[in-house]
Scaffold this motif. Structure first.
Motif: not given
Length: 325
Positions: A194, A232-233, A278, A325
């Motif tokens: 990540d 989200s993201g 993200r 991401d």
């Protein structure tokens, strides 16, 4: 000249001429006429039942019968040709068309079955050529039935072909970003690092690195079910329902080129590369869903990559690097 008959008379010791009685003469004449009549009648009956003597009408009728027999023979030859053609079509239908579209073949017994139950040809019995007429009619009926079965089968194959074409066009089959716009394939499907937490995390899509503003394309036919920034993201992203259990997701866009419920075709422009949500850098995060499960998109680029390009992509996708991401 009739013969003269004599008899010997012992009284006169001489021969005397026999004089016939008139009644016997008339009887003989009557027997002769009657015999001649019956003989002539018998001869007439025999002649009428043979081909030695025919009236003009009988000769005309006989020619018509001969012509009909010839036409029946020609018809049977044509039916033989039709049966060969139908057999060839049936063979291709069972062993090529229906096999290709995964449909069950039609049994031979069903194609060649006759007609049971009531005698359909009773009205054709009792004629000189009944056997030939009935046999020809049976063959015609069977050919008509075969044609009806084959027609229905081809209608079904047509529908299957149309459905197959829709399926093939719906399945995601190209990259969402063109090779000429692509910097590199940044990250593949699987365990990756990540970029924010630096922990190993299951990356459920593929990242295509490209400059901001480069076009993003729909990878298959379908309908846009989402084009928003409410997940989200993902940032600005588009989701397309392709039908047949397939869905695709295109995330981190800088702008949309489609809206919700809009129908799209494979290769249609749906948005532009960005780094919203993200994201560490401009790229497209691309996901493929099948029956509600995210699967590896690496298997869905047969429509846009050569064998060498696919091999190169596969090599990069297998590297356990850091995702974007």
């Amino acid at each position: 000249m009739s013969k003269v008959k004599y008899y010997y008379d012992p009284d006169t010791l001489s021969y005397r001429k026999i004089e016939p009685k008139k009644s016997r003469r008339y009887r003989n004449i009557a027997f002769f006429i009657l015999g001649s009549f019956f003989f002539g009648l018998l001869a007439l009956i025999l002649l009428m039942n043979t081909n030695l003597i025919n009236t003009p009408q009988e000769l005309s009728l006989q020619r018509e019968v001969n012509n009909y027999e010839l036409q029946f023979e020609l018809l049977n030859r044509k039916m033989g040709q039709m049966e060969e053609v139908l057999a060839n079509i049936a063979n291709r239908d069972n062993n090529i068309y229906r096999l290709y579209f995964e449909a069950n073949p039609i049994p031979e017994e069903q194609r060649l079955a006759g007609f049971g139950g009531v005698n359909r040809y009773k009205s054709l019995e009792g004629f000189n050529n009944s056997e030939m007429i009935i046999e020809t009619t049976k063959r015609l009926d069977i050919i008509k039935k075969q044609m009806a079965i084959q027609s229905k089968s081809l209608d079904q194959i047509t529908k299957l072909a149309e459905e197959k074409e829709k399926l093939l066009m719906a399945i995601p089959a190209i990259q969402p970003v063109r090779n000429e716009d692509l910097k590199h394939m940044a990250s593949g499907f699987g365990w990756r690092t990540d970029p924010f937490t630096k922990a190993r995390k299951l990356h459920r899509g593929m990242d295509f690195s490209a400059p901001k503003g480069k076009p993003i394309y729909a990878t298959g036919d379908g309908k846009v079910i989402r084009a928003d920034n409410n997940s989200s993201g993902y940032g600005k992203h588009v989701r397309i329902d392709h039908g047949y259990g397939y869905k695709t997701l295109y995330a981190h866009m800088s702008a949309y080129n489609v809206k919700r419920n809009q129908k799209v075709k494979r290769g249609d422009l749906i948005g532009f590369v960005g780094s919203t949500g993200r994201s560490e850098a401009p790229h497209v995060h691309y996901e493929v869903w099948k029956d509600g499960e995210r699967i590896n998109p690496i298997n869905f680029y047969y429509g846009s990559l050569s064998a060498k390009e696919f091999e190169n992509m596969l090599k990069h996708a297998q590297q356990e690097n850091q995702s974007l991401d």
